[in-house]
Design an enzyme around this catalytic site. Structure first.
Site, PDB file in Angstrom:
ATOM      1  N   PHE A  65      13.731  26.436  -1.690  1.00  0.00           N
ATOM      2  CA  PHE A  65      12.842  25.269  -1.714  1.00  0.00           C
ATOM      3  C   PHE A  65      11.777  25.300  -0.620  1.00  0.00           C
ATOM      4  O   PHE A  65      10.728  24.701  -0.774  1.00  0.00           O
ATOM      5  CB  PHE A  65      13.672  23.979  -1.619  1.00  0.00           C
ATOM      6  CG  PHE A  65      14.248  23.575  -2.939  1.00  0.00           C
ATOM      7  CD1 PHE A  65      15.214  24.354  -3.548  1.00  0.00           C
ATOM      8  CD2 PHE A  65      13.810  22.434  -3.599  1.00  0.00           C
ATOM      9  CE1 PHE A  65      15.739  24.019  -4.789  1.00  0.00           C
ATOM     10  CE2 PHE A  65      14.320  22.079  -4.836  1.00  0.00           C
ATOM     11  CZ  PHE A  65      15.286  22.873  -5.432  1.00  0.00           C
ATOM     12  N   GLU A  72      32.664  21.481   4.169  1.00  0.00           N
ATOM     13  CA  GLU A  72      33.770  21.850   3.275  1.00  0.00           C
ATOM     14  C   GLU A  72      34.924  22.486   4.044  1.00  0.00           C
ATOM     15  O   GLU A  72      36.083  22.280   3.701  1.00  0.00           O
ATOM     16  CB  GLU A  72      33.244  22.802   2.191  1.00  0.00           C
ATOM     17  CG  GLU A  72      32.400  22.044   1.169  1.00  0.00           C
ATOM     18  CD  GLU A  72      31.505  22.923   0.339  1.00  0.00           C
ATOM     19  OE1 GLU A  72      30.545  23.481   0.893  1.00  0.00           O
ATOM     20  OE2 GLU A  72      31.751  23.057  -0.861  1.00  0.00           O
ATOM     21  N   HIS A  80      32.068  21.914  -6.648  1.00  0.00           N
ATOM     22  CA  HIS A  80      31.690  21.331  -5.348  1.00  0.00           C
ATOM     23  C   HIS A  80      32.622  20.167  -5.002  1.00  0.00           C
ATOM     24  O   HIS A  80      32.240  19.269  -4.273  1.00  0.00           O
ATOM     25  CB  HIS A  80      30.241  20.782  -5.349  1.00  0.00           C
ATOM     26  CG  HIS A  80      29.179  21.822  -5.397  1.00  0.00           C
ATOM     27  ND1 HIS A  80      27.990  21.610  -6.049  1.00  0.00           N
ATOM     28  CD2 HIS A  80      29.106  23.061  -4.862  1.00  0.00           C
ATOM     29  CE1 HIS A  80      27.227  22.679  -5.929  1.00  0.00           C
ATOM     30  NE2 HIS A  80      27.882  23.576  -5.211  1.00  0.00           N
ATOM     31  N   ASN A 125      37.104  31.412   2.819  1.00  0.00           N
ATOM     32  CA  ASN A 125      36.343  31.245   1.582  1.00  0.00           C
ATOM     33  C   ASN A 125      35.952  32.653   1.118  1.00  0.00           C
ATOM     34  O   ASN A 125      35.032  33.257   1.665  1.00  0.00           O
ATOM     35  CB  ASN A 125      35.099  30.390   1.883  1.00  0.00           C
ATOM     36  CG  ASN A 125      34.310  30.079   0.632  1.00  0.00           C
ATOM     37  OD1 ASN A 125      34.615  30.575  -0.457  1.00  0.00           O
ATOM     38  ND2 ASN A 125      33.283  29.265   0.783  1.00  0.00           N
ATOM     39  N   ARG A 133      20.071  28.940 -11.374  1.00  0.00           N
ATOM     40  CA  ARG A 133      20.754  28.503 -12.605  1.00  0.00           C
ATOM     41  C   ARG A 133      19.911  27.463 -13.334  1.00  0.00           C
ATOM     42  O   ARG A 133      19.296  26.597 -12.705  1.00  0.00           O
ATOM     43  CB  ARG A 133      22.113  27.873 -12.284  1.00  0.00           C
ATOM     44  CG  ARG A 133      23.125  28.839 -11.742  1.00  0.00           C
ATOM     45  CD  ARG A 133      24.497  28.152 -11.676  1.00  0.00           C
ATOM     46  NE  ARG A 133      25.403  28.892 -10.832  1.00  0.00           N
ATOM     47  CZ  ARG A 133      26.019  28.384  -9.766  1.00  0.00           C
ATOM     48  NH1 ARG A 133      25.832  27.125  -9.412  1.00  0.00           N
ATOM     49  NH2 ARG A 133      26.829  29.134  -9.056  1.00  0.00           N
ATOM     50  N   ARG A 145      39.678  28.189  -0.007  1.00  0.00           N
ATOM     51  CA  ARG A 145      38.847  27.545  -1.022  1.00  0.00           C
ATOM     52  C   ARG A 145      39.036  28.304  -2.326  1.00  0.00           C
ATOM     53  O   ARG A 145      38.825  29.525  -2.376  1.00  0.00           O
ATOM     54  CB  ARG A 145      37.384  27.599  -0.584  1.00  0.00           C
ATOM     55  CG  ARG A 145      36.502  26.919  -1.573  1.00  0.00           C
ATOM     56  CD  ARG A 145      35.079  26.919  -1.140  1.00  0.00           C
ATOM     57  NE  ARG A 145      34.300  26.175  -2.107  1.00  0.00           N
ATOM     58  CZ  ARG A 145      32.993  26.096  -2.083  1.00  0.00           C
ATOM     59  NH1 ARG A 145      32.318  26.699  -1.147  1.00  0.00           N
ATOM     60  NH2 ARG A 145      32.358  25.405  -2.979  1.00  0.00           N
ATOM     61  N   GLU A 147      20.125  17.828   3.039  1.00  0.00           N
ATOM     62  CA  GLU A 147      20.202  17.559   4.482  1.00  0.00           C
ATOM     63  C   GLU A 147      18.891  17.827   5.207  1.00  0.00           C
ATOM     64  O   GLU A 147      18.653  17.276   6.279  1.00  0.00           O
ATOM     65  CB  GLU A 147      21.300  18.442   5.118  1.00  0.00           C
ATOM     66  CG  GLU A 147      22.697  18.079   4.662  1.00  0.00           C
ATOM     67  CD  GLU A 147      23.736  19.155   4.979  1.00  0.00           C
ATOM     68  OE1 GLU A 147      23.530  19.928   5.935  1.00  0.00           O
ATOM     69  OE2 GLU A 147      24.749  19.222   4.260  1.00  0.00           O
ATOM     70  N   HIS A 149      24.664  16.553  -3.993  1.00  0.00           N
ATOM     71  CA  HIS A 149      24.866  17.802  -3.248  1.00  0.00           C
ATOM     72  C   HIS A 149      23.789  18.776  -3.724  1.00  0.00           C
ATOM     73  O   HIS A 149      23.897  19.366  -4.803  1.00  0.00           O
ATOM     74  CB  HIS A 149      26.280  18.354  -3.516  1.00  0.00           C
ATOM     75  CG  HIS A 149      26.537  19.671  -2.835  1.00  0.00           C
ATOM     76  ND1 HIS A 149      27.472  19.839  -1.836  1.00  0.00           N
ATOM     77  CD2 HIS A 149      25.961  20.878  -2.996  1.00  0.00           C
ATOM     78  CE1 HIS A 149      27.449  21.089  -1.422  1.00  0.00           C
ATOM     79  NE2 HIS A 149      26.542  21.754  -2.117  1.00  0.00           N
ATOM     80  N   LEU A 150      22.737  18.900  -2.929  1.00  0.00           N
ATOM     81  CA  LEU A 150      21.578  19.703  -3.343  1.00  0.00           C
ATOM     82  C   LEU A 150      21.448  20.918  -2.430  1.00  0.00           C
ATOM     83  O   LEU A 150      21.090  20.782  -1.253  1.00  0.00           O
ATOM     84  CB  LEU A 150      20.300  18.848  -3.286  1.00  0.00           C
ATOM     85  CG  LEU A 150      20.382  17.459  -3.950  1.00  0.00           C
ATOM     86  CD1 LEU A 150      19.074  16.694  -3.772  1.00  0.00           C
ATOM     87  CD2 LEU A 150      20.743  17.569  -5.423  1.00  0.00           C
ATOM     88  N   GLY A 151      21.817  22.063  -2.964  1.00  0.00           N
ATOM     89  CA  GLY A 151      21.720  23.312  -2.182  1.00  0.00           C
ATOM     90  C   GLY A 151      21.265  24.402  -3.121  1.00  0.00           C
ATOM     91  O   GLY A 151      20.575  24.134  -4.097  1.00  0.00           O
TER      92      GLY A 151
HETATM   93  P1  ADP Z   1      24.732  26.972  -0.963  1.00  0.00           P
HETATM   94  O1  ADP Z   1      24.734  26.312  -2.310  1.00  0.00           O
HETATM   95  O2  ADP Z   1      24.541  28.472  -1.039  1.00  0.00           O
HETATM   96  O3  ADP Z   1      25.834  26.528  -0.042  1.00  0.00           O
HETATM   97  P2  ADP Z   1      23.018  25.513   0.847  1.00  0.00           P
HETATM   98  O4  ADP Z   1      23.655  24.183   0.654  1.00  0.00           O
HETATM   99  O5  ADP Z   1      23.208  26.202   2.159  1.00  0.00           O
HETATM  100  O6  ADP Z   1      23.366  26.499  -0.325  1.00  0.00           O
HETATM  101  O7  ADP Z   1      21.454  25.335   0.575  1.00  0.00           O
HETATM  102  C1  ADP Z   1      20.605  26.424   0.656  1.00  0.00           C
HETATM  103  C2  ADP Z   1      19.231  25.987   0.203  1.00  0.00           C
HETATM  104  O8  ADP Z   1      18.778  24.881   0.995  1.00  0.00           O
HETATM  105  C3  ADP Z   1      18.184  27.064   0.392  1.00  0.00           C
HETATM  106  O9  ADP Z   1      18.082  27.853  -0.753  1.00  0.00           O
HETATM  107  C4  ADP Z   1      16.918  26.253   0.585  1.00  0.00           C
HETATM  108  O10 ADP Z   1      16.301  26.117  -0.679  1.00  0.00           O
HETATM  109  C5  ADP Z   1      17.374  24.897   1.014  1.00  0.00           C
HETATM  110  N1  ADP Z   1      16.884  24.531   2.356  1.00  0.00           N
HETATM  111  C6  ADP Z   1      17.402  24.866   3.545  1.00  0.00           C
HETATM  112  N2  ADP Z   1      16.652  24.360   4.553  1.00  0.00           N
HETATM  113  C7  ADP Z   1      15.625  23.682   3.971  1.00  0.00           C
HETATM  114  C8  ADP Z   1      14.509  22.942   4.448  1.00  0.00           C
HETATM  115  N3  ADP Z   1      14.286  22.777   5.751  1.00  0.00           N
HETATM  116  N4  ADP Z   1      13.682  22.389   3.533  1.00  0.00           N
HETATM  117  C9  ADP Z   1      13.898  22.552   2.215  1.00  0.00           C
HETATM  118  N5  ADP Z   1      14.934  23.237   1.709  1.00  0.00           N
HETATM  119  C10 ADP Z   1      15.781  23.797   2.562  1.00  0.00           C
END
Ligand code: ADP
Length: 403
Positions: free
Chosen positions: A285, A386, A180, A7, A241, A91, A335, A208-210
């Site tokens: 977060f 992924e 994604h 990646n 964003r 990727r 997650e 998908h929340l990251g």
């Molecule tokens: P990416 O989009 O870069 O792949 P990820 O899916 O790894 O991102 O998500 C990263 C985000 O997840 C971090 O910015 C953080 O906000 C959030 N995160 C990670 N662990 C926790 C947690 N225990 N509680 C709340 N948010 C979390």
């Protein structure tokens, strides 16, 4: 059979070597700060010590060579030589609509990646450089491209067309692509298995929340809608964003602050979302939640905006599919952030959704059904993978082609 998954970002490269007999990870790691001062390789061979190399790494080609040396190294390596790699899965961010699933890299695939650089200016050039570096360093190993836009290619015109003059679609292919895709594809398929849904009679929403966030609707195994658009800027608010907004905002701020459209896009991609809305407090977060618990009103409002938008997308996609069988949370927030799921799910009591709060608390970074047995909608947490999804695609192509 081992598959190497790569990646490549603009200044980084992440990799995993996966043994496809049991889908175990033999080694993984990253090269950071390619072409920048302070570059380094971080290599984690399973069952062995972590191995770090700090050295100038000017190009992705040098980075790929360094990764191979680490993989083949007598002390830190996990395989003997390149003959132990059956294929390399890459990727690739933007492939337009031509390739729904994985494809062996050839001139056409490269042309498609090049022709979408305008829409993926940071990732597509790096993806191409990574492919070229592998071709140079391992000419006998097939390269497979897996496109992040592939999953969205099954959307119908009503979901992918923007209501602007049609000539912009005809001339420039301005449409929703969605991103994604590898994650939405993997997690929706895994949801079917976990929940026991029949593919041809299933309605699934994947959140998908990251750091980047998107939501997809999958009906009978095909993506019917997804929240990111022409670029990953549309949809949910994210770490930095903005997500959806009224385009007239651009004109107003450009005029009042004497900014260009390029300045504004930089702000919308890098200074907005959770970071911008919290007055620069954080895009993470965990920090926002901690601040909210200390009584910070701005942090609380910022988190509320995120949750509310997630709820609105789930509601919209439930209506679009005329129902929903399963809702699945994935990504770093999906997650891990156990506090978020009840806040989202309480809005769907009208659908007969019942969350099991104890199970939801327990489901941190692991696969679990978190709704009550009598819930009309099954809610799950499924960690996305992924890399494994890319490796499986590469293996499938190899198996089909008998290479
Ligand atoms: P990416 O989009 O870069 O792949 P990820 O899916 O790894 O991102 O998500 C990263 C985000 O997840 C971090 O910015 C953080 O906000 C959030 N995160 C990670 N662990 C926790 C947690 N225990 N509680 C709340 N948010 C979390």
């Amino acid at each position: 059979m081992n598959i190497l998954v790569l990646n490549c970002g603009s200044s980084s490269l992440k990799y995993q070597l996966i043994n496809m007999e049991d889908e175990s990870v033999l080694a993984k790691g990253s090269v950071q700060r390619i072409g920048i001062m302070g570059s380094e390789l971080n290599h984690k061979p399973m069952g062995k010590e972590v191995y770090n190399v700090k050295t100038p790494i000017k190009t992705h080609g040098v980075a790929v060579r360094l990764v191979l040396e680490a993989l083949f190294d007598e002390e830190h390596g996990v395989i003997k030589d390149e003959k132990d790699i059956a294929a390399i899965g890459h990727r690739v961010l933007h492939g337009g609509t031509k390739y729904r699933s994985a494809a062996f890299v050839n001139d056409d695939v490269k042309d498609i990646i090049k022709s979408h650089i305008e829409l993926g200016p940071l990732h597509n050039p790096a993806n191409l450089t990574g492919i070229n570096a592998c071709e140079t360093n391992m000419p006998s190993i097939p390269n497979v491209a897996v496109f992040d836009t592939g999953y969205g290619t099954t959307m119908e015109p009503k979901a992918y067309l923007y209501a602007i003059p049609r000539e912009y679609y005809d001339k420039y292919h301005v449409r929703r692509f969605g991103f994604h895709g590898t994650s939405h594809s993997y997690v929706s398929r895994r949801t079917m298995e976990l929940v026991g849904l029949d593919r041809d009679n299933s309605k699934i929403i994947v959140c998908h929340l990251g750091n980047g966030s998107s939501i997809s609707a999958t009906q009978d195994g095909n993506c019917v809608d997804t929240s990111m658009g022409l670029t990953p800027l549309e949809g949910l608010p994210m770490g930095t964003r903005s997500g959806d907004l009224d385009p007239a905002i651009l004109e107003l701020i450009c005029r009042r602050e004497k900014k260009s459209i390029q300045d504004m896009l930089y702000i919308l991609n890098n200074k907005s979302g959770m970071f911008g809305l919290s007055n620069g407090l954080s895009s993470d977060f965990r920090d926002l939640k901690a601040a909210q618990e200390r009584g910070d009103r701005v942090a609380a409002e910022t988190l509320d905006v995120f949750v509310y938008r997630v709820v609105k997308y789930i509601g919209a996609y439930t209506a679009a599919m005329n129902g929903v069988d399963a809702i699945t949370f994935t990504g770093g927030i999906g997650e891990n952030a156990t506090w978020l799921r009840p806040m989202v799910c309480e809005h769907f009591r009208y659908l007969g959704l019942k969350l099991d709060k104890e199970k939801s608390e327990e489901a941190v970074g692991k696969e679990m059904i978190i709704s009550a047995p009598d819930s009309k909608v099954t809610v799950s947490v499924i960690p996305t993978n992924e890399e494994l999804a890319i490796a499986r695609e590469a293996k499938r192509l190899l198996d089909e082609s008998n290479i």
